[in-house]
Design a protein around this motif. Structure first.
Motif, PDB file in Angstrom:
ATOM      1  N   SER A 521       0.850  -1.197   0.000  1.00  0.00           N
ATOM      2  CA  SER A 521       0.000   0.000   0.000  1.00  0.00           C
ATOM      3  C   SER A 521       0.880   1.238   0.000  1.00  0.00           C
ATOM      4  CB  SER A 521      -0.926   0.018   1.225  1.00  0.00           C
ATOM      5  OG  SER A 521      -0.172   0.244   2.401  1.00  0.00           O
ATOM      6  N   CYS A 522       0.412   2.274  -0.673  1.00  0.00           N
ATOM      7  CA  CYS A 522       1.070   3.583  -0.691  1.00  0.00           C
ATOM      8  C   CYS A 522       0.087   4.588  -0.112  1.00  0.00           C
ATOM      9  CB  CYS A 522       1.481   3.968  -2.109  1.00  0.00           C
ATOM     10  SG  CYS A 522       2.275   5.592  -2.226  1.00  0.00           S
ATOM     11  N   THR A 527       4.831   6.983   2.940  1.00  0.00           N
ATOM     12  CA  THR A 527       5.379   5.663   3.268  1.00  0.00           C
ATOM     13  C   THR A 527       4.715   4.601   2.414  1.00  0.00           C
ATOM     14  OG1 THR A 527       3.759   5.292   5.029  1.00  0.00           O
ATOM     15  CG2 THR A 527       5.858   6.303   5.660  1.00  0.00           C
ATOM     16  N   LEU A 528       5.425   3.469   2.245  1.00  0.00           N
ATOM     17  CA  LEU A 528       4.893   2.270   1.630  1.00  0.00           C
ATOM     18  C   LEU A 528       4.872   1.182   2.698  1.00  0.00           C
ATOM     19  CD1 LEU A 528       5.795   3.921  -0.936  1.00  0.00           C
ATOM     20  CD2 LEU A 528       6.242   1.726  -2.020  1.00  0.00           C
ATOM     21  N   ALA A 544      11.867   7.188   2.905  1.00  0.00           N
ATOM     22  CA  ALA A 544      13.199   7.679   2.537  1.00  0.00           C
ATOM     23  C   ALA A 544      13.198   9.194   2.557  1.00  0.00           C
ATOM     24  CB  ALA A 544      13.607   7.161   1.152  1.00  0.00           C
ATOM     25  N   ASP A 545      14.372   9.761   2.804  1.00  0.00           N
ATOM     26  CA  ASP A 545      14.523  11.216   2.747  1.00  0.00           C
ATOM     27  C   ASP A 545      14.354  11.676   1.301  1.00  0.00           C
ATOM     28  OD1 ASP A 545      15.051  11.230   5.438  1.00  0.00           O
ATOM     29  OD2 ASP A 545      17.233  11.123   5.182  1.00  0.00           O
ATOM     30  N   GLY A 546      13.456  12.595   1.097  1.00  0.00           N
ATOM     31  CA  GLY A 546      13.199  13.095  -0.250  1.00  0.00           C
ATOM     32  C   GLY A 546      11.996  12.473  -0.917  1.00  0.00           C
ATOM     33  N   PHE A 547      11.562  11.305  -0.442  1.00  0.00           N
ATOM     34  CA  PHE A 547      10.391  10.677  -1.043  1.00  0.00           C
ATOM     35  C   PHE A 547       9.123  11.335  -0.503  1.00  0.00           C
ATOM     36  CE2 PHE A 547       6.939   7.529  -0.737  1.00  0.00           C
ATOM     37  CZ  PHE A 547       6.742   7.307  -2.093  1.00  0.00           C
ATOM     38  N   CYS A 549       4.836  11.530  -1.559  1.00  0.00           N
ATOM     39  CA  CYS A 549       3.731  11.122  -2.438  1.00  0.00           C
ATOM     40  C   CYS A 549       3.139  12.364  -3.093  1.00  0.00           C
ATOM     41  CB  CYS A 549       2.684  10.385  -1.609  1.00  0.00           C
ATOM     42  SG  CYS A 549       1.456   9.537  -2.581  1.00  0.00           S
ATOM     43  N   GLY A 550       3.087  12.375  -4.430  1.00  0.00           N
ATOM     44  CA  GLY A 550       2.734  13.596  -5.148  1.00  0.00           C
ATOM     45  C   GLY A 550       1.251  13.861  -5.288  1.00  0.00           C
ATOM     46  N   SER A 551       0.379  12.848  -5.151  1.00  0.00           N
ATOM     47  CA  SER A 551      -1.056  13.055  -5.362  1.00  0.00           C
ATOM     48  C   SER A 551      -1.824  11.934  -4.693  1.00  0.00           C
ATOM     49  CB  SER A 551      -1.391  13.106  -6.859  1.00  0.00           C
ATOM     50  OG  SER A 551      -1.094  11.871  -7.478  1.00  0.00           O
TER      51      SER A 551
END
Length: 621
Positions: A521-522, A527-528, A544-547, A549-551
């Motif tokens: 799941s996202c 997080t995943l 992760a640093d920088g990750f 979720c965009g939408s």
């Protein structure tokens, strides 16, 4: 709007104000000169009087005594004073007064010159202001003319707006009538469809009943045949083949015409008779019973495929990848759509790819030699594409759209084959089930629907308390991810939710492993999560640093062998985690300059495709 009278009033006001100011200035300057000119005139008169007095006071050469030349002023002075001044003293005195008066006259003359110069400057300024006033009056006249033109233009546009508004109201009323007619037609079509389904169900039930009656009659005849065959009397000398043929002929006759019991006579005579059950008759009876049982089983199988029954045919299993290759570089980059790309999916053969975007188009691509070659464009979608899915056979494409429906295409046909309408809001997910001719859709109208694709009919509606963002299907389970930060499990054979797993953040996507033992799941908490379905517990959490979720529709997927989990970030980078170790395996950057919406990993595990909001499709190898 005011008329011309109201526009002329402000102009007359400022004009009269300017005239009043000019008159006030003239009065002030004239007052100064009115005081100066009489004073100057008086000085001139005094100067002339002193000049005459001086001429009179000058003595003549033949005058001996001054008494003969005394004037009336001197007489007064003599009368007022006992002392008589001498003419020289008087001359000096008058010379001093004359010099003083001359100086005063000079100063007055200088002041007159200065005032004259100032008056000339003021007159020139007045003339300049008059010219400016005339220019302003001309400009005012032009502005009034332009204003009159603008007023006429505004009136014309107002009249046109009134006409357009009336036409708009007429169109709105017509549209309302048409919408009401459309709703009535849709209701009628729904009623007709329900009636058709009920009629087909009744016809199927009647057909099944007739088949059952026919089968019972057949079984009754067979049982009678077996009983008659068991009672037959045969001779020992008769060959089994002949007996079998005769019994088979008799059995065929009993299916049509009732026959009397058959008694077999021996060659020795009619006295020696005994009933005998031969081996061939016994074997015939057993074989006949087996045939009857097989017929019953075949009948039940055929009944399952009838209109009233539900087909449970499963798709052939898809080959599972043994080891997926970790992508390292972008092999091909394309601007695939006219606007952002929302969905991507590989066909089971790993050589055909489908992408769907906000331009209402689905493009099919062939992966040939590390390049994406255009295969076909599927048209006819009613809105933006939010999800794309191939059936396990790779012959059909199912897409979820913003037009409150899901649509079905057949590969090779450009236009939509079926439209699954019934949702009341945007459809966010559409997936094929493992059972043929069945699919599941999720929508923002808080429902999950199961569909019979053979009839384009909704077979089940699941009401949920939150928006559904994605769904996946197992053998007998439907899993949905929702906006209220929960993942729900539904048994396709039962009406209720079997389990709820809460997560942190709104769920944006779900991915089921091929062995159906793990769920990825996202969510919007960046997080995943890997969920072990055997114990219904969250096994791992990836971040992760920088990750980021965009939408709300960002898709994350497992690799075909479930060794990796991949998702796209808002900055265009792809993050790949190792599922076994839980560590960040790789970060792929470069081609994407906008948020990555979806990722797909082919079934062979050799390459991967990602799509973003800047219309790009990237093939990774």
């Amino acid at each position: 709007m005011a008329g011309p009278c109201s526009t002329g009033a402000p102009a007359a006001g400022w004009k009269s104000h300017i005239v009043r100011q000019l008159r006030r200035r003239d009065r002030m300057q004239k007052a100064l000169f009115l005081e100066l000119v009489p004073a100057y005139n008086r000085l001139l008169e005094k100067a002339e009087l002193l000049a005459r007095f001086s001429e009179k006071l000058q003595p003549e050469p033949n005058d001996v005594t001054p008494s003969t030349h005394q004037g009336p002023w001197e007489e007064e002075s003599w009368s007022n004073s006992d002392q008589v001044p001498s003419p020289a003293t008087r001359r000096e005195k008058w010379q001093e007064e004359k010099e003083g008066l001359r100086l005063v006259c000079g100063e007055m003359a200088y002041q007159v010159v200065e005032k004259s110069a100032a008056l000339g400057a003021l007159e020139s300024e007045l003339e300049e202001r008059r010219r400016r006033l005339a220019a302003l009056e001309a400009q005012v006249a032009q502005l009034r003319e332009k204003r009159a033109q603008q007023v006429s233009l505004v009136d014309a546009r107002r009249a046109r707006n009134v006409a357009q508004q009336a036409a708009y109201e007429a169109l709105r009323s017509q549209a309302r009538l048409q919408e009401a007619a459309l709703r009535s037609l849709q209701e009628e079509a729904r009623n007709l469809l329900e009636r058709l389904v009920q009629r087909k169900a009744r016809a199927a039930a009647e057909r099944n009943l007739r088949n059952e009656r026919r089968e019972r009659a057949k079984q009754t005849l067979v049982s009678q045949e077996l009983k008659k065959a068991a009672k037959q009397t045969v001779s020992i000398s008769e060959s089994p083949e002949t007996l079998g043929n005769e019994i088979r002929e008799k059995a065929e006759m009993t299916l049509t015409v009732p026959a009397e019991p058959v008694f077999l006579e021996s060659e020795a005579g009619e006295k020696w008779k005994r009933p005998f059950r031969s081996a061939s008759a016994t074997s015939l009876m057993l074989s006949r019973c087996v045939d009857v049982v097989k017929g019953l089983l075949d009948f039940k199988k055929r009944r399952g495929h009838s209109i009233g029954g539900v087909s449970e045919q499963q798709y052939q299993s898809i080959p599972v990848c043994v080891a997926a290759r970790l992508p390292t570089w972008a092999q091909d980059v394309l601007d695939a759509h006219l606007s952002e790309v929302n969905a991507v999916c590989f066909a089971p053969n790993s050589s055909l790819l489908a992408t769907g975007g906000a331009d209402r188009l689905i493009h099919l691509w062939n992966v040939v030699g590390g390049r994406l070659e255009a295969n076909q464009t599927l048209e006819g979608a009613g809105g933006s594409i939010t999800s794309v899915n191939f059936d396990p056979s790779g012959s059909q494409v199912l897409a979820a759209t913003y037009s409150q429906a899901a649509q079905l295409w057949k590969v090779g046909e450009a236009w939509s084959k079926e439209t699954l309408s019934g949702h009341t809001d945007k459809v966010t997910a559409a997936k094929f089930k493992l059972t043929r001719h069945q699919a599941v859709t999720g929508s923002r109208d808080r429902t999950v629907k199961e569909w019979d694709l053979g009839r384009a009919y909704c077979s089940r509606t699941i009401n949920v308390y939150s928006y559904c963002n994605d769904v996946v299907c197992g053998d007998h389970v439907i899993i949905s991810g929702h906006n209220d930060q929960k993942i729900r499990f539904w048994d396709s054979r039962g009406p209720h939710c079997t389990q709820v797993i809460p997560v942190q953040g709104r769920v944006t996507s779900l991915s089921l492993s091929h062995d159906q033992l793990h769920l990825l799941s996202c969510s919007r908490d960046n997080t995943l999560k890997v969920i072990d379905l055997r114990v219904s517990n969250i096994r791992q959490v990836f971040s992760a640093d920088g990750f980021k979720c965009g939408s709300d529709w960002t898709k994350a997927v497992f690799s075909p062998d479930r060794s990796y989990a991949v998702a796209g970030s808002w900055d265009g980078a792809l993050y790949i985690w190792n599922v076994d170790t839980g560590k960040l395996e790789s970060i792929l950057q470069g081609p994407h300059c906008a948020a990555v919406n979806a990722v797909a990993w082919c079934y062979s595990g050799s390459h991967m495709v990602s799509v973003d909001q800047a219309r790009k499709v990237v093939l990774w190898h």
